[in-house]
Design an enzyme around this catalytic site. Structure first.
Site, PDB file in Angstrom:
ATOM      1  CG  LEU A  70      -1.992  -1.016   1.385  1.00 21.30           C
ATOM      2  CD1 LEU A  70      -2.691  -0.871   2.739  1.00 21.30           C
ATOM      3  CD2 LEU A  70      -3.004  -0.931   0.256  1.00 21.30           C
ATOM      4  CG  ASP A  71       0.359   4.534  -2.755  1.00 20.64           C
ATOM      5  OD1 ASP A  71       1.113   3.688  -3.282  1.00 20.64           O
ATOM      6  OD2 ASP A  71      -0.441   5.241  -3.400  1.00 20.64           O
ATOM      7  NE  ARG A  72       5.514   8.508   3.229  1.00 22.07           N
ATOM      8  CZ  ARG A  72       5.112   9.607   3.883  1.00 22.07           C
ATOM      9  NH1 ARG A  72       4.911   9.572   5.189  1.00 22.07           N
ATOM     10  NH2 ARG A  72       4.928  10.726   3.234  1.00 22.07           N
ATOM     11  CB  THR A  74      -2.958   4.015   1.224  1.00 26.46           C
ATOM     12  OG1 THR A  74      -2.860   4.877   0.089  1.00 26.46           O
ATOM     13  CG2 THR A  74      -4.265   3.254   1.162  1.00 26.46           C
ATOM     14  NE  ARG A 175      -2.071   9.239  -4.276  1.00 23.65           N
ATOM     15  CZ  ARG A 175      -0.832   9.326  -3.795  1.00 23.65           C
ATOM     16  NH1 ARG A 175      -0.160   8.220  -3.488  1.00 23.65           N
ATOM     17  NH2 ARG A 175      -0.292  10.514  -3.617  1.00 23.65           N
TER      18      ARG A 175
END
Length: 246
Positions: A70-72, A74, A175
């Site tokens: 996961l993105d940092r 998120t 996004r």
């Protein structure tokens, strides 16, 4: 000889990551990752979630390994495999598109139309030390197809709660797709998202991995859900009056 993990964790870190467990068995470990924590790597000199998985190491030195990222910024459900056979099985299932991921996001208003799909081409761009994904034409160098589904769950004059499902696994695709629809995610400065919502500061990217369904190594399917974190709930309350309508 006592096994010593290569990453030294504090008691507080061990307690924290163990408190994030949503579900587990002999094959997998599902965690509720907080926003602000990198899954792996990263330039910030701090422990990543991958480092913190040493809190679950067994006496023989084996420990869980992340199946996806996961993105940092998120938050939400992230899956780790506890054994090599489970990692191989889940990795193949992920590559075959057998994982179903559902995210919740906040925007300044609903997209038009309020539900639909976005499918097109993206390419990666490097600006300074940061990586971005850009909408591009099919023939552009390094273009990759990205496909997402979205649905407005609730909306007001101030905000909207959007359910998002990535049908491909491209970096930042949810996004970028929401920005392409003219509704970038709240707190997403990288893709032009609003930094305030209903008069409240969006202190981070308002994107939460709410549920994950995946095939189990022993057969059947498992579904894991992660509750909304407090900062997300507070912004929902400010912008939508606290309700999420189906």
């Amino acid at each position: 000889m006592t096994f010593q993990p290569p990453v030294s964790l504090s008691e507080a870190e061990i307690a924290a990551v163990r408190g994030w467990v949503l579900a587990e068995d002999a094959h997998f470990l599902a965690l509720n990752k907080p926003s602000g924590l990198s899954s792996q790597g990263g330039r910030i000199k701090a422990h990543t979630l991958d480092d913190l998985l040493w809190a679950f190491a067994r006496s023989n030195g084996k420990r869980p390994h992340l199946v996806h990222r996961l993105d940092r910024d998120t938050s939400g459900v992230i899956l780790a495999a506890k054994t090599k056979p489970a990692a191989a099985f889940l990795g193949k299932a992920l590559a075959a598109g057998r994982f179903r991921k559902t995210y919740l996001a906040l925007t300044e208003g609903p997209p038009d139309p309020p539900k639909g799909e976005v499918k097109g081409w993206l390419r990666r761009a490097e600006i300074g030390r940061e990586s971005y994904m850009r909408v591009c034409a099919e023939g552009d160098p390094d273009a990759v197809v990205a496909h997402s589904r979205y649905r407005t769950l609730s909306a007001s004059h101030h905000a909207a709660m959007i359910e998002l499902q990535p049908l491909t696994g491209r970096m930042h695709q949810l996004r970028v797709h929401m920005a392409h629809l003219g509704r970038p995610l709240a707190g997403d400065a990288r893709y032009g998202g609003p930094l305030t919502l209903a008069g409240r500061t969006a202190q981070r990217l308002m994107l939460h991995a709410a549920s994950l369904s995946f095939p189990h190594p022993e057969g059947g399917e498992r579904r894991v859900e992660a509750p909304l974190p407090e900062d997300f709930r507070a912004l929902v309350a400010a912008g939508l009056g606290g309700g999420v309508e189906g």
